[in-house]
Design a protein around this motif. Sequence first.
Motif, PDB file in Angstrom:
ATOM      1  N   ALA A 175     -12.959 -15.478  82.180  1.00 23.13           N
ATOM      2  CA  ALA A 175     -13.711 -14.260  82.456  1.00 23.13           C
ATOM      3  C   ALA A 175     -13.433 -13.722  83.856  1.00 23.13           C
ATOM      4  O   ALA A 175     -13.544 -12.506  84.091  1.00 23.13           O
ATOM      5  N   LEU A 176     -13.060 -14.591  84.815  1.00 21.19           N
ATOM      6  CA  LEU A 176     -12.781 -14.128  86.167  1.00 21.19           C
ATOM      7  C   LEU A 176     -11.371 -13.558  86.328  1.00 21.19           C
ATOM      8  O   LEU A 176     -11.090 -12.870  87.315  1.00 21.19           O
ATOM      9  N   ALA A 177     -10.490 -13.831  85.413  1.00 18.66           N
ATOM     10  CA  ALA A 177      -9.068 -13.496  85.581  1.00 18.66           C
ATOM     11  C   ALA A 177      -8.802 -12.007  85.835  1.00 18.66           C
ATOM     12  O   ALA A 177      -7.925 -11.683  86.644  1.00 18.66           O
ATOM     13  N   PRO A 178      -9.513 -11.083  85.185  1.00 21.55           N
ATOM     14  CA  PRO A 178      -9.183  -9.664  85.427  1.00 21.55           C
ATOM     15  C   PRO A 178      -9.525  -9.167  86.820  1.00 21.55           C
ATOM     16  O   PRO A 178      -9.045  -8.121  87.251  1.00 21.55           O
ATOM     17  N   GLY A 179     -10.381  -9.883  87.552  1.00 20.94           N
ATOM     18  CA  GLY A 179     -10.813  -9.398  88.858  1.00 20.94           C
ATOM     19  C   GLY A 179      -9.694  -9.422  89.885  1.00 20.94           C
ATOM     20  O   GLY A 179      -8.806 -10.275  89.830  1.00 20.94           O
ATOM     21  N   PRO A 180      -9.748  -8.517  90.865  1.00 21.39           N
ATOM     22  CA  PRO A 180      -8.705  -8.508  91.906  1.00 21.39           C
ATOM     23  C   PRO A 180      -8.846  -9.646  92.897  1.00 21.39           C
ATOM     24  O   PRO A 180      -7.881 -10.042  93.543  1.00 21.39           O
ATOM     25  N   SER A 181     -10.076 -10.177  93.049  1.00 23.59           N
ATOM     26  CA  SER A 181     -10.313 -11.253  94.008  1.00 23.59           C
ATOM     27  C   SER A 181     -11.623 -11.954  93.647  1.00 23.59           C
ATOM     28  O   SER A 181     -12.317 -11.558  92.709  1.00 23.59           O
ATOM     29  N   VAL A 182     -11.934 -12.983  94.426  1.00 19.87           N
ATOM     30  CA  VAL A 182     -13.153 -13.760  94.208  1.00 19.87           C
ATOM     31  C   VAL A 182     -13.965 -13.739  95.494  1.00 19.87           C
ATOM     32  O   VAL A 182     -13.427 -13.960  96.586  1.00 19.87           O
ATOM     33  N   GLY A 183     -15.260 -13.471  95.357  1.00 19.61           N
ATOM     34  CA  GLY A 183     -16.144 -13.448  96.510  1.00 19.61           C
ATOM     35  C   GLY A 183     -17.201 -14.522  96.425  1.00 19.61           C
ATOM     36  O   GLY A 183     -17.205 -15.354  95.507  1.00 19.61           O
ATOM     37  N   PRO A 184     -18.141 -14.522  97.375  1.00 14.04           N
ATOM     38  CA  PRO A 184     -19.183 -15.560  97.390  1.00 14.04           C
ATOM     39  C   PRO A 184     -19.989 -15.636  96.103  1.00 14.04           C
ATOM     40  O   PRO A 184     -20.359 -16.730  95.670  1.00 14.04           O
ATOM     41  N   GLU A 185     -20.278 -14.488  95.479  1.00 16.56           N
ATOM     42  CA  GLU A 185     -21.090 -14.522  94.263  1.00 16.56           C
ATOM     43  C   GLU A 185     -20.370 -15.250  93.139  1.00 16.56           C
ATOM     44  O   GLU A 185     -20.981 -16.013  92.384  1.00 16.56           O
ATOM     45  N   GLY A 260       0.187 -18.308  81.838  1.00 19.72           N
ATOM     46  CA  GLY A 260      -1.116 -18.780  81.400  1.00 19.72           C
ATOM     47  C   GLY A 260      -2.106 -19.003  82.519  1.00 19.72           C
ATOM     48  O   GLY A 260      -3.253 -19.391  82.271  1.00 19.72           O
ATOM     49  N   LEU A 261      -1.686 -18.759  83.777  1.00 23.80           N
ATOM     50  CA  LEU A 261      -2.538 -19.033  84.940  1.00 23.80           C
ATOM     51  C   LEU A 261      -2.646 -17.790  85.810  1.00 23.80           C
ATOM     52  O   LEU A 261      -1.677 -17.027  85.948  1.00 23.80           O
ATOM     53  N   THR A 262      -3.807 -17.566  86.380  1.00 20.30           N
ATOM     54  CA  THR A 262      -4.025 -16.467  87.321  1.00 20.30           C
ATOM     55  C   THR A 262      -4.501 -17.031  88.650  1.00 20.30           C
ATOM     56  O   THR A 262      -5.392 -17.887  88.684  1.00 20.30           O
ATOM     57  N   LEU A 263      -3.902 -16.569  89.755  1.00 23.36           N
ATOM     58  CA  LEU A 263      -4.291 -16.983  91.096  1.00 23.36           C
ATOM     59  C   LEU A 263      -5.007 -15.813  91.769  1.00 23.36           C
ATOM     60  O   LEU A 263      -4.398 -14.799  92.089  1.00 23.36           O
ATOM     61  N   LEU A 264      -6.306 -15.966  91.984  1.00 22.63           N
ATOM     62  CA  LEU A 264      -7.123 -14.897  92.548  1.00 22.63           C
ATOM     63  C   LEU A 264      -7.364 -15.147  94.033  1.00 22.63           C
ATOM     64  O   LEU A 264      -7.821 -16.237  94.417  1.00 22.63           O
ATOM     65  N   PRO A 265      -7.082 -14.169  94.893  1.00 19.66           N
ATOM     66  CA  PRO A 265      -7.363 -14.349  96.323  1.00 19.66           C
ATOM     67  C   PRO A 265      -8.852 -14.581  96.578  1.00 19.66           C
ATOM     68  O   PRO A 265      -9.710 -14.050  95.859  1.00 19.66           O
ATOM     69  N   VAL A 266      -9.148 -15.389  97.603  1.00 20.94           N
ATOM     70  CA  VAL A 266     -10.540 -15.654  98.009  1.00 20.94           C
ATOM     71  C   VAL A 266     -10.655 -15.256  99.480  1.00 20.94           C
ATOM     72  O   VAL A 266     -10.612 -16.118 100.378  1.00 20.94           O
ATOM     73  N   PRO A 267     -10.776 -13.960  99.764  1.00 15.88           N
ATOM     74  CA  PRO A 267     -10.718 -13.496 101.159  1.00 15.88           C
ATOM     75  C   PRO A 267     -11.893 -13.944 102.012  1.00 15.88           C
ATOM     76  O   PRO A 267     -11.819 -13.867 103.250  1.00 15.88           O
ATOM     77  N   CYS A 268     -12.993 -14.402 101.414  1.00 16.10           N
ATOM     78  CA  CYS A 268     -14.147 -14.839 102.213  1.00 16.10           C
ATOM     79  C   CYS A 268     -13.927 -16.208 102.844  1.00 16.10           C
ATOM     80  O   CYS A 268     -14.760 -16.655 103.648  1.00 16.10           O
ATOM     81  N   LEU A 269     -12.827 -16.895 102.501  1.00 20.98           N
ATOM     82  CA  LEU A 269     -12.530 -18.202 103.080  1.00 20.98           C
ATOM     83  C   LEU A 269     -11.395 -18.072 104.088  1.00 20.98           C
ATOM     84  O   LEU A 269     -10.363 -17.466 103.783  1.00 20.98           O
ATOM     85  N   PRO A 270     -11.542 -18.611 105.294  1.00 27.36           N
ATOM     86  CA  PRO A 270     -10.459 -18.528 106.283  1.00 27.36           C
ATOM     87  C   PRO A 270      -9.266 -19.361 105.846  1.00 27.36           C
ATOM     88  O   PRO A 270      -9.419 -20.372 105.154  1.00 27.36           O
ATOM     89  N   PRO A 271      -8.058 -18.964 106.230  1.00 26.76           N
ATOM     90  CA  PRO A 271      -6.859 -19.711 105.821  1.00 26.76           C
ATOM     91  C   PRO A 271      -6.900 -21.156 106.304  1.00 26.76           C
ATOM     92  O   PRO A 271      -7.544 -21.486 107.308  1.00 26.76           O
ATOM     93  N   LEU A 272      -6.199 -21.996 105.560  1.00 30.37           N
ATOM     94  CA  LEU A 272      -6.086 -23.411 105.896  1.00 30.37           C
ATOM     95  C   LEU A 272      -4.825 -23.607 106.733  1.00 30.37           C
ATOM     96  O   LEU A 272      -3.736 -23.152 106.345  1.00 30.37           O
ATOM     97  N   ARG A 273      -4.965 -24.298 107.851  1.00 24.24           N
ATOM     98  CA  ARG A 273      -3.816 -24.557 108.712  1.00 24.24           C
ATOM     99  C   ARG A 273      -3.213 -25.919 108.405  1.00 24.24           C
ATOM    100  O   ARG A 273      -3.940 -26.911 108.292  1.00 24.24           O
ATOM    101  N   VAL A 274      -1.910 -25.964 108.288  1.00 24.36           N
ATOM    102  CA  VAL A 274      -1.208 -27.237 108.117  1.00 24.36           C
ATOM    103  C   VAL A 274      -0.079 -27.297 109.142  1.00 24.36           C
ATOM    104  O   VAL A 274       0.392 -26.265 109.638  1.00 24.36           O
TER     105      VAL A 274
END
Length: 307
Positions: A175-185, A260-274
């Motif tokens: 159900a989340l796949a069509p969205g452009p991104s993912v937020g806190p809600e 078969g997979l969708t990767l949705l950006p999560v802009p509310c989370l700061p990037p992970l540094r490696v």
Amino acid sequence: MTLDDLRVFVAVCRAGSLSAAARELSCTQSAVSQHVRRLEKEVGTGLLERHPRGVVPTPAGHILRAAAADGLGTLDQALRRLDELARGESGSVRVTTGATSVRHFMAAAIVAFRRTHPLVGLEFQTVSSSRGCFEALAAHDLDLAWITLGAPERGIELRPVVELPWVLAVREDDALAPGPSVGPEELRGSGRLILPPVRSTSRAHLDERFAELGLPGGPASGPGTADWDTAVHLAELGLGHALVPDLPGLRDPGGASAPGLTLLPVPCLPPLRVGWAVRRWSALSPAARAFADTVGHTCPGRTPTPG
């Protein structure tokens, strides 16, 4: 005070008991005790507190352990380089990192490094966490550790290499796949989040941000996993939503995710540094520095911002 005394003492602190250190060092527990007693006699104070389930360093023990671990690690590197010079060999570069890091971050670097340094060996020691990488650096004659960057560790120097934005991996029929991104809600409403292990550095980053977003303790999670590839695969199988960094290799050269997979950006989370962790950059061999630089030049991703 001998080098053997210090090596045994550091091993006892790391293992948490005399018997465990004896097994690690392939010697008797009485021999381990003799080394510790000799150190305590020489420094004039107790170095270990005995408890029913093992030992922990005293305040004086913590001071000696930190100094000994740093000094022994640097000395081991120097002895290895001297041995290589004496034998006329070109040496090796020894790296500790997680199970999937070589494939995601270092494949191109390994190929390029082999072309420019054909006589230098590359050795990789796999561990399950950044904490394991720090312990491996302190305990063995390793050159480099590729880790998720967190708080600085005493006696360890850090060098950021790449920043990875977070994505939510979901099935394309979710159900989340069509969205452009993912937020806190969406994060709050997902009861099937597949997250990093609780004691990992990446999970600590997430939990801190979850608390800022009003999600104390993090949302309810789905199946646990110790590596990013397994998390994505579980999402492909429909077992949950995998919250993972946008790793090199998760997408094809055109930027598309796996079928078969969708990767949705999560802009509310700061990037992970490696990036890299070492005992001391100035003590690295030229070959180790060259490999670290090669990874930095060839690693896909976003260059970290200063700070």
